[in-house]
Design a protein around this motif. Structure first.
Motif, PDB file in Angstrom:
ATOM      1  N   GLU A 176      87.066 -58.781 -16.920  1.00 34.56           N
ATOM      2  CA  GLU A 176      88.033 -58.067 -16.086  1.00 34.56           C
ATOM      3  C   GLU A 176      87.520 -56.686 -15.718  1.00 34.56           C
ATOM      4  O   GLU A 176      87.704 -56.232 -14.570  1.00 34.56           O
ATOM      5  N   ASP A 177      86.862 -56.002 -16.648  1.00 31.90           N
ATOM      6  CA  ASP A 177      86.310 -54.677 -16.337  1.00 31.90           C
ATOM      7  C   ASP A 177      85.179 -54.782 -15.322  1.00 31.90           C
ATOM      8  O   ASP A 177      85.038 -53.922 -14.441  1.00 31.90           O
ATOM      9  N   VAL A 178      84.362 -55.824 -15.437  1.00 34.07           N
ATOM     10  CA  VAL A 178      83.300 -56.051 -14.444  1.00 34.07           C
ATOM     11  C   VAL A 178      83.924 -56.272 -13.067  1.00 34.07           C
ATOM     12  O   VAL A 178      83.461 -55.735 -12.058  1.00 34.07           O
ATOM     13  N   ALA A 179      85.011 -57.055 -13.037  1.00 35.75           N
ATOM     14  CA  ALA A 179      85.702 -57.320 -11.770  1.00 35.75           C
ATOM     15  C   ALA A 179      86.282 -56.040 -11.175  1.00 35.75           C
ATOM     16  O   ALA A 179      86.241 -55.837  -9.954  1.00 35.75           O
ATOM     17  N   LYS A 180      86.825 -55.183 -12.018  1.00 34.80           N
ATOM     18  CA  LYS A 180      87.402 -53.923 -11.523  1.00 34.80           C
ATOM     19  C   LYS A 180      86.337 -53.053 -10.871  1.00 34.80           C
ATOM     20  O   LYS A 180      86.578 -52.426  -9.830  1.00 34.80           O
ATOM     21  N   VAL A 181      85.156 -53.005 -11.483  1.00 33.16           N
ATOM     22  CA  VAL A 181      84.059 -52.238 -10.891  1.00 33.16           C
ATOM     23  C   VAL A 181      83.636 -52.878  -9.571  1.00 33.16           C
ATOM     24  O   VAL A 181      83.447 -52.184  -8.558  1.00 33.16           O
ATOM     25  N   ALA A 182      83.509 -54.195  -9.561  1.00 37.84           N
ATOM     26  CA  ALA A 182      83.099 -54.902  -8.342  1.00 37.84           C
ATOM     27  C   ALA A 182      84.077 -54.644  -7.203  1.00 37.84           C
ATOM     28  O   ALA A 182      83.669 -54.429  -6.051  1.00 37.84           O
ATOM     29  N   ALA A 183      85.365 -54.651  -7.511  1.00 42.34           N
ATOM     30  CA  ALA A 183      86.380 -54.412  -6.474  1.00 42.34           C
ATOM     31  C   ALA A 183      86.225 -53.026  -5.860  1.00 42.34           C
ATOM     32  O   ALA A 183      86.296 -52.867  -4.633  1.00 42.34           O
ATOM     33  N   LYS A 184      85.988 -52.030  -6.699  1.00 39.29           N
ATOM     34  CA  LYS A 184      85.816 -50.664  -6.190  1.00 39.29           C
ATOM     35  C   LYS A 184      84.573 -50.552  -5.306  1.00 39.29           C
ATOM     36  O   LYS A 184      84.586 -49.859  -4.277  1.00 39.29           O
ATOM     37  N   VAL A 185      83.522 -51.231  -5.694  1.00 33.04           N
ATOM     38  CA  VAL A 185      82.287 -51.196  -4.904  1.00 33.04           C
ATOM     39  C   VAL A 185      82.493 -51.891  -3.564  1.00 33.04           C
ATOM     40  O   VAL A 185      82.042 -51.406  -2.515  1.00 33.04           O
ATOM     41  N   LEU A 186      83.186 -53.021  -3.576  1.00 30.55           N
ATOM     42  CA  LEU A 186      83.384 -53.795  -2.348  1.00 30.55           C
ATOM     43  C   LEU A 186      84.201 -53.050  -1.300  1.00 30.55           C
ATOM     44  O   LEU A 186      84.012 -53.262  -0.096  1.00 30.55           O
ATOM     45  N   VAL A 187      85.111 -52.186  -1.739  1.00 31.25           N
ATOM     46  CA  VAL A 187      85.987 -51.507  -0.771  1.00 31.25           C
ATOM     47  C   VAL A 187      85.595 -50.052  -0.533  1.00 31.25           C
ATOM     48  O   VAL A 187      86.255 -49.354   0.245  1.00 31.25           O
ATOM     49  N   ALA A 188      84.524 -49.606  -1.178  1.00 25.88           N
ATOM     50  CA  ALA A 188      84.095 -48.222  -0.993  1.00 25.88           C
ATOM     51  C   ALA A 188      83.741 -47.962   0.472  1.00 25.88           C
ATOM     52  O   ALA A 188      83.219 -48.841   1.164  1.00 25.88           O
ATOM     53  N   THR A 189      84.027 -46.759   0.956  1.00 22.90           N
ATOM     54  CA  THR A 189      83.753 -46.424   2.352  1.00 22.90           C
ATOM     55  C   THR A 189      82.274 -46.614   2.679  1.00 22.90           C
ATOM     56  O   THR A 189      81.926 -47.173   3.723  1.00 22.90           O
ATOM     57  N   LYS A 190      81.403 -46.166   1.792  1.00 21.35           N
ATOM     58  CA  LYS A 190      79.957 -46.359   1.951  1.00 21.35           C
ATOM     59  C   LYS A 190      79.497 -47.400   0.943  1.00 21.35           C
ATOM     60  O   LYS A 190      79.892 -47.350  -0.221  1.00 21.35           O
ATOM     61  N   TRP A 191      78.679 -48.337   1.374  1.00 21.17           N
ATOM     62  CA  TRP A 191      78.341 -49.493   0.545  1.00 21.17           C
ATOM     63  C   TRP A 191      77.707 -49.107  -0.785  1.00 21.17           C
ATOM     64  O   TRP A 191      77.894 -49.770  -1.791  1.00 21.17           O
ATOM     65  N   ASP A 192      76.955 -47.995  -0.825  1.00 21.18           N
ATOM     66  CA  ASP A 192      76.311 -47.565  -2.070  1.00 21.18           C
ATOM     67  C   ASP A 192      76.943 -46.289  -2.619  1.00 21.18           C
ATOM     68  O   ASP A 192      76.279 -45.480  -3.272  1.00 21.18           O
ATOM     69  N   HIS A 193      78.230 -46.104  -2.380  1.00 23.18           N
ATOM     70  CA  HIS A 193      78.941 -44.902  -2.818  1.00 23.18           C
ATOM     71  C   HIS A 193      78.773 -44.654  -4.320  1.00 23.18           C
ATOM     72  O   HIS A 193      78.638 -43.513  -4.760  1.00 23.18           O
ATOM     73  N   PHE A 194      78.791 -45.723  -5.108  1.00 21.05           N
ATOM     74  CA  PHE A 194      78.682 -45.591  -6.562  1.00 21.05           C
ATOM     75  C   PHE A 194      77.256 -45.798  -7.060  1.00 21.05           C
ATOM     76  O   PHE A 194      77.006 -45.784  -8.266  1.00 21.05           O
ATOM     77  N   GLY A 195      76.327 -45.993  -6.134  1.00 20.60           N
ATOM     78  CA  GLY A 195      74.938 -46.222  -6.505  1.00 20.60           C
ATOM     79  C   GLY A 195      74.505 -47.638  -6.184  1.00 20.60           C
ATOM     80  O   GLY A 195      75.331 -48.532  -5.985  1.00 20.60           O
ATOM     81  N   LYS A 196      73.208 -47.839  -6.140  1.00 17.33           N
ATOM     82  CA  LYS A 196      72.662 -49.163  -5.828  1.00 17.33           C
ATOM     83  C   LYS A 196      72.470 -50.005  -7.084  1.00 17.33           C
ATOM     84  O   LYS A 196      72.353 -51.227  -6.999  1.00 17.33           O
ATOM     85  N   ILE A 197      72.430 -49.344  -8.235  1.00 15.70           N
ATOM     86  CA  ILE A 197      72.356 -50.036  -9.521  1.00 15.70           C
ATOM     87  C   ILE A 197      73.448 -49.466 -10.407  1.00 15.70           C
ATOM     88  O   ILE A 197      73.510 -48.253 -10.625  1.00 15.70           O
ATOM     89  N   ILE A 198      74.325 -50.340 -10.893  1.00 10.64           N
ATOM     90  CA  ILE A 198      75.444 -49.889 -11.717  1.00 10.64           C
ATOM     91  C   ILE A 198      75.445 -50.673 -13.023  1.00 10.64           C
ATOM     92  O   ILE A 198      75.744 -51.869 -13.047  1.00 10.64           O
ATOM     93  N   ASP A 199      75.090 -50.000 -14.107  1.00  5.22           N
ATOM     94  CA  ASP A 199      75.186 -50.620 -15.429  1.00  5.22           C
ATOM     95  C   ASP A 199      76.652 -50.648 -15.846  1.00  5.22           C
ATOM     96  O   ASP A 199      77.394 -49.679 -15.622  1.00  5.22           O
ATOM     97  N   ILE A 200      77.070 -51.748 -16.459  1.00  2.71           N
ATOM     98  CA  ILE A 200      78.474 -51.897 -16.861  1.00  2.71           C
ATOM     99  C   ILE A 200      78.518 -52.312 -18.325  1.00  2.71           C
ATOM    100  O   ILE A 200      78.038 -53.400 -18.685  1.00  2.71           O
ATOM    101  N   THR A 201      79.081 -51.457 -19.154  1.00  2.00           N
ATOM    102  CA  THR A 201      79.205 -51.773 -20.579  1.00  2.00           C
ATOM    103  C   THR A 201      80.664 -51.646 -21.008  1.00  2.00           C
ATOM    104  O   THR A 201      81.482 -51.060 -20.307  1.00  2.00           O
ATOM    105  N   GLY A 202      80.932 -52.186 -22.181  1.00  2.00           N
ATOM    106  CA  GLY A 202      82.223 -51.951 -22.794  1.00  2.00           C
ATOM    107  C   GLY A 202      82.220 -50.596 -23.473  1.00  2.00           C
ATOM    108  O   GLY A 202      81.203 -49.880 -23.475  1.00  2.00           O
TER     109      GLY A 202
END
Length: 289
Positions: free
Chosen positions: A191-217
């Motif tokens: 679910e946390d991975v999905a939440k990050v993915a959702a934010k990236v998908l709707v960001a105004t700029k496609w790489d707003h959060f970076g081109k590589i995003i590590d996701i940990t608990g």
């Protein structure tokens, strides 16, 4: 208003991502390819009630070229997670196939699930992840070569991986893995991975959060095998014993387990909280069975 594609909508991440995207005000239409359309009927109704559309095409997004290109035409961005059962060679072949279809269809950028630590660009790198990690590197390199913009989401071990051990937990009260008693692994919820993915998908700029995003608990999700067994014991209300087993003699999985035993997922970062605004789910909070 935006149209996005979701490949893997009925999977461990997709089942959380779809409702998140339906609730995003900037998204008008979500396009899905799945072999199991019945699994998302409730989300189709949910979307309709909100004035949105989920368009479902039945098929295989890893091989049906006409279905894939038709589905993606008009999509600005695409989320894709390849089936976990694929071999390293298949990951490259299917990843390349999806990239080619996305490029042909005019998709601006893809957001794809990779793996933390496959190269030095992650927060933690202890060496090669073996053929599976190398295949993700090869797909990302290919996308760059053909000019397809991409965001690489790189999670640690996802909570869903514990499903591989549920049968033995229930029947034998054991947790058997090749991790050993020294190495630790960080666990992150799907679910946390999905939440990050959702934010990236709707960001105004496609790489707003970076081109590589590590996701940990969270930091407390970094656990040794015996600590995991203790937490699972508390969850299932019986004692579960950790049993170390041999590394499988299959190159794909041998490479991955050697990477984990070296501490490849023994790390933590704050990207979930900084991107979503919420702390990540704790391993101790999950229901095993």
């Amino acid at each position: 208003m935006t149209t996005v594609g979701v490949f893997g909508a009925t999977g461990n991440i997709g089942q959380y991502l779809l409702p998140l995207l339906v609730s995003e005000p900037t998204i008008e239409e979500i396009r899905v390819i799945t072999k199991r359309p019945g699994q998302i009927e409730s989300e189709v109704k949910h979307a309709k009630a909100k004035g949105k559309r989920i368009v479902i095409n039945k098929g295989d997004y890893c091989s049906d070229e006409i279905t894939v290109t038709t589905t993606l035409r008009g999509c600005s961005r695409l989320f894709v997670v390849l089936p976990q059962s694929l071999s390293s060679q298949e990951i490259f072949e299917k990843g390349k196939f999806v990239a080619d279809c996305a490029l042909e269809s005019g998709v601006e950028a893809i957001v794809r699930i990779s793996s933390l630590g496959i190269d030095e660009q992650s927060v933690n790198f202890v060496g090669s992840q073996g053929p599976l990690g190398d295949s993700h590197i090869a797909v990302e390199k290919y996308c760059a070569e053909v000019g397809l913009k991409q965001v690489s989401l790189r999670p640690t071990s996802m909570f869903s991986n514990i499903n591989f051990n549920v049968d033995e937990i229930v029947s034998n009260s054991t947790l058997s893995t090749p991790l050993g008693t020294v190495a630790k692994v960080n666990w992150v919820s799907c679910e946390d991975v999905a939440k990050v993915a959702a934010k990236v998908l709707v960001a105004t700029k496609w790489d707003h959060f970076g081109k590589i995003i590590d996701i940990t608990g969270p930091r407390e999700n970094t656990l040794g095998a015996e600590e995991m067994a203790q937490m699972i014991s508390a969850s299932v209300s019986k004692t579960v014993e950790y049993k170390e087993v041999d590394i499988p003699p299959v190159p794909d999985y041998a490479g991955l387990w050697n990477f984990l035993r070296k501490g490849g997922y023994d790390c933590h970062c704050d990207n979930v909280e900084s991107i979503t605004g919420n702390r990540g789910q704790r391993f101790s909070e999950i229901k095993i069975i």
